[in-house]
Write an enzyme that holds these catalytic residues in place. Structure first.
Site: not given
Ligand code: B4P
Length: 194
Positions: A14, A89, A128, A134, A145
């Site tokens: 995302k 979420r 990552r 992190r 998670r």
């Molecule tokens: P990202 O792009 O970083 O993954 P994400 O889905 O955005 O992140 P995530 O769900 O972990 O975190 P968030 O900050 O929202 O990609 C991950 C990895 O994969 C990276 O290393 C990237 O380079 C690699 N990658 C991406 N695409 C790729 C591809 N096509 N091929 C290969 N590699 C690839 O949430 C963190 C915490 O915050 C949650 O656990 C929760 O506690 C809290 N939180 C956030 N929002 C909340 C909400 N709305 N309500 C309650 N709690 C919340």
């Protein structure tokens, strides 16, 4: 105004794809994960509270996140539109977002769900974790998670499907290939700026 929710499990890309979308469509990016990590880094009362949950891999309480989103939207009144990344979420967050946007005379246009296998999610997040520093990118917390996602977040997709707003794209492939699929969907609503 065009408003998009980028939806998917932890590690589905995302944050990664949001960057591409911002650059191509000039939308305002709102990531609750980033907003929360910023509060944690600044040791604000909200951050101190949020960290307890994030370190365990569980969701931060709805009221904390919803209040944060409302003020963030107000900061960008002239935006072409918003990408909501990692929000909503829970079903309550989704209902609150709909009400909030209605109050601001706008709405969610599209929900794009990234579909990625669990093996791939774990491998990306562990990867990552080697460099991110992190506290939630460890094996134990990643498992928690993903469990939280299945229990509380997955149902948000069916909520929007009920309104005919959900599109699912495969996110297992490269960043570039995934972005092509995402663009194909967004182009039905909005033209790229560049
Ligand atoms: P990202 O792009 O970083 O993954 P994400 O889905 O955005 O992140 P995530 O769900 O972990 O975190 P968030 O900050 O929202 O990609 C991950 C990895 O994969 C990276 O290393 C990237 O380079 C690699 N990658 C991406 N695409 C790729 C591809 N096509 N091929 C290969 N590699 C690839 O949430 C963190 C915490 O915050 C949650 O656990 C929760 O506690 C809290 N939180 C956030 N929002 C909340 C909400 N709305 N309500 C309650 N709690 C919340």
């Amino acid at each position: 105004m065009f408003n998009l929710i980028l939806f998917g499990p932890p590690g589905s890309g995302k944050g990664t794809q949001s960057e591409n979308i911002v650059n191509t469509y000039n939308l305002e990016h709102i990531s609750t994960g980033e907003l929360l990590r910023d509060e944690v880094a600044r040791h604000t009362p909200l951050g101190v509270e949020a960290q307890k949950y994030m370190d365990q891999g569980i969701l931060v309480p709805d009221e904390v996140v919803i209040g944060m989103i409302s003020s963030r939207i107000d900061e960008s009144k002239d935006a072409r539109g918003f990408i909501f990344d990692g929000f909503p979420r829970t079903r309550l967050q989704a209902e609150s977002l709909d009400k909030l946007l209605e109050f601001k005379n706008t709405k969610i246009d599209l929900v794009l769900a990234l579909d990625v296998s669990e093996t791939e999610l774990i491998s990306r997040l562990l990867g990552r974790g080697l460099t991110s520093g992190r506290s939630d990118d460890t094996k134990e917390v990643i498992t928690k998670r993903i469990k939280e996602y299945r229990a509380k977040t997955e149902q948000v997709a069916s909520y929007y499907d009920g309104y005919g707003k959900l599109e699912t794209v495969t996110g297992n492939n490269s960043v570039e290939d995934t972005f092509k699929l995402i663009s194909k969907n967004i182009n039905k609503y909005l033209l790229p700026v560049a």
